[in-house]
Design an enzyme around this catalytic site. Structure first.
Site, PDB file in Angstrom:
ATOM      1  N   GLY A   1      34.311  35.471  24.104  1.00 17.82           N
ATOM      2  CA  GLY A   1      34.067  36.058  22.502  1.00 17.82           C
ATOM      3  C   GLY A   1      35.141  37.186  22.397  1.00 17.82           C
ATOM      4  O   GLY A   1      35.625  37.580  21.263  1.00 17.82           O
TER       5      GLY A   1
ATOM      6  N   HIS B 179      42.665  32.910  33.801  1.00 19.15           N
ATOM      7  CA  HIS B 179      42.401  34.136  33.083  1.00 19.15           C
ATOM      8  C   HIS B 179      43.717  34.468  32.388  1.00 19.15           C
ATOM      9  O   HIS B 179      43.598  35.044  31.304  1.00 19.15           O
ATOM     10  CB  HIS B 179      41.768  35.149  33.694  1.00 19.15           C
ATOM     11  CG  HIS B 179      40.326  35.091  33.709  1.00 19.15           C
ATOM     12  ND1 HIS B 179      39.365  34.849  32.588  1.00 19.15           N
ATOM     13  CD2 HIS B 179      39.468  35.029  34.923  1.00 19.15           C
ATOM     14  CE1 HIS B 179      38.200  34.645  33.180  1.00 19.15           C
ATOM     15  NE2 HIS B 179      38.099  34.799  34.358  1.00 19.15           N
TER      16      HIS B 179
ATOM     17  N   PRO C  77      30.691  23.889  42.336  1.00 16.56           N
ATOM     18  CA  PRO C  77      30.225  24.845  41.264  1.00 16.56           C
ATOM     19  C   PRO C  77      31.142  26.193  41.168  1.00 16.56           C
ATOM     20  O   PRO C  77      31.294  26.712  42.310  1.00 16.56           O
ATOM     21  CB  PRO C  77      28.716  25.022  41.956  1.00 16.56           C
ATOM     22  CG  PRO C  77      28.599  23.818  42.711  1.00 16.56           C
ATOM     23  CD  PRO C  77      29.685  23.413  43.200  1.00 16.56           C
TER      24      PRO C  77
ATOM     25  N   HIS D 174      41.213  30.036  39.587  1.00 11.42           N
ATOM     26  CA  HIS D 174      40.461  30.605  38.700  1.00 11.42           C
ATOM     27  C   HIS D 174      40.916  31.704  38.098  1.00 11.42           C
ATOM     28  O   HIS D 174      41.049  32.005  36.698  1.00 11.42           O
ATOM     29  CB  HIS D 174      39.165  30.876  39.534  1.00 11.42           C
ATOM     30  CG  HIS D 174      38.194  31.567  38.152  1.00 11.42           C
ATOM     31  ND1 HIS D 174      37.056  30.896  37.777  1.00 11.42           N
ATOM     32  CD2 HIS D 174      37.770  32.724  37.536  1.00 11.42           C
ATOM     33  CE1 HIS D 174      36.185  31.525  37.007  1.00 11.42           C
ATOM     34  NE2 HIS D 174      36.573  32.823  36.970  1.00 11.42           N
ATOM     35  N   GLU D 175      41.499  33.032  38.635  1.00  7.87           N
ATOM     36  CA  GLU D 175      42.191  34.384  38.054  1.00  7.87           C
ATOM     37  C   GLU D 175      43.163  34.057  37.335  1.00  7.87           C
ATOM     38  O   GLU D 175      43.542  34.734  36.201  1.00  7.87           O
ATOM     39  CB  GLU D 175      42.354  35.301  39.280  1.00  7.87           C
ATOM     40  CG  GLU D 175      41.121  35.594  39.946  1.00  7.87           C
ATOM     41  CD  GLU D 175      39.820  36.237  39.079  1.00  7.87           C
ATOM     42  OE1 GLU D 175      40.341  36.673  37.988  1.00  7.87           O
ATOM     43  OE2 GLU D 175      38.597  35.595  39.195  1.00  7.87           O
TER      44      GLU D 175
ATOM     45  N   GLY E  81      31.265  30.060  38.767  1.00 12.72           N
ATOM     46  CA  GLY E  81      30.968  30.698  37.743  1.00 12.72           C
ATOM     47  C   GLY E  81      31.884  31.555  37.228  1.00 12.72           C
ATOM     48  O   GLY E  81      32.994  31.733  37.833  1.00 12.72           O
ATOM     49  N   CYS E  82      31.611  32.476  36.253  1.00  9.84           N
ATOM     50  CA  CYS E  82      32.649  33.823  36.036  1.00  9.84           C
ATOM     51  C   CYS E  82      31.622  34.846  35.366  1.00  9.84           C
ATOM     52  O   CYS E  82      31.018  34.531  34.462  1.00  9.84           O
ATOM     53  CB  CYS E  82      33.501  33.041  34.991  1.00  9.84           C
ATOM     54  SG  CYS E  82      34.597  34.012  34.122  1.00  9.84           S
TER      55      CYS E  82
END
Length: 233
Positions: A61, A208, A159, A204-205, A161-162
């Site tokens: 968000g 971002h 699996p 993953h990073e 997560g973040c």
């Protein structure tokens, strides 16, 4: 947070990244208005809102999480603002027991990431999990303006997560091995070849820095609230 962070914000805003909706992406969804108790509202008015890089991890968000991060001027790395940003990134990452963190997660859309997988955290996983996910420890590594090249395009789905999507996990396919190169916090060129779980952390990073979250790549049928059993108990 004082004047040092103003240069960082100006750098991010210079490429149209800070706190702005990214053209071509979905427009922001408006949520309910935030209501504060009177005492807290007065405190906020007196102290002024916090400015990035925050001391906490931004949640989905936050506009910076959906922005394409700006590259960093290598000359800037020698200054105190850069070192303070890296120190805060590492501090927040370790405070949450995380294995990676990016500057956008602190509200600052710049191309800076940190990765660390200490032995103590590795030991917390059962041996079967460590073997299946090909986990290995890694010391702290900081990358500025990183670039990634795929070394093994075979996909493994596990699996993931973040901290910016707190409380949820889902299976995400990732390439088995990658090479990342860029500058470290001292402005020196560094290259790292990683496979297995470490390659997953890097990917993953790096996502971002492109305004991408794991929920964009997940197998939606595996999306899980980690507290679902507690809620139903």
């Amino acid at each position: 947070m004082g004047r040092p962070w103003e240069k960082l914000l100006a750098l991010a805003r210079g490429c149209g990244c800070a706190g702005q909706w990214v053209a071509g992406s979905a427009p922001p969804v408006e949520g309910p208005a935030l209501r504060r108790p009177w005492a807290r509202a007065v405190r906020r008015w007196l102290l002024q809102p916090p400015k990035p890089p925050y001391r906490r991890v931004c949640q989905v968000g936050e506009p910076a999480l959906r922005a394409v991060a700006a590259p960093v001027d290598p000359a800037w790395l020698a200054g105190p603002e850069a070192q303070a940003l890296v120190a805060r990134l590492v501090h927040v990452m370790r405070a949450h027991g995380a294995v990676g963190l990016s500057a956008p997660q602190l509200g600052l859309p710049l191309q800076v990431i940190a990765v660390e997988f200490p032995e103590r955290l590795l030991a917390s996983y059962p041996p079967a999990v460590r073997q299946a996910r090909r986990m290995a420890p890694s010391p702290l590594r900081v990358f500025v303006n990183p670039r990634v090249r795929v070394l093994d395009a075979s996909l493994d789905s596990f699996p993931e997560g973040c901290l910016s999507v707190a409380g949820f996990v889902a299976s995400v396919p990732r390439c088995r091995a990658v090479q990342i190169e860029g500058l470290n916090e001292n402005g020196e060129s560094v290259v790292w070849q990683a496979s297995g779980w470490l390659a997953r952390i890097i990917q993953h990073e790096m996502d971002h820095l492109q305004g991408c979250l794991f929920i964009d790549k997940m197998d939606s049928k595996t999306f899980t609230n980690v507290r679902w059993m507690e809620v139903n108990d």
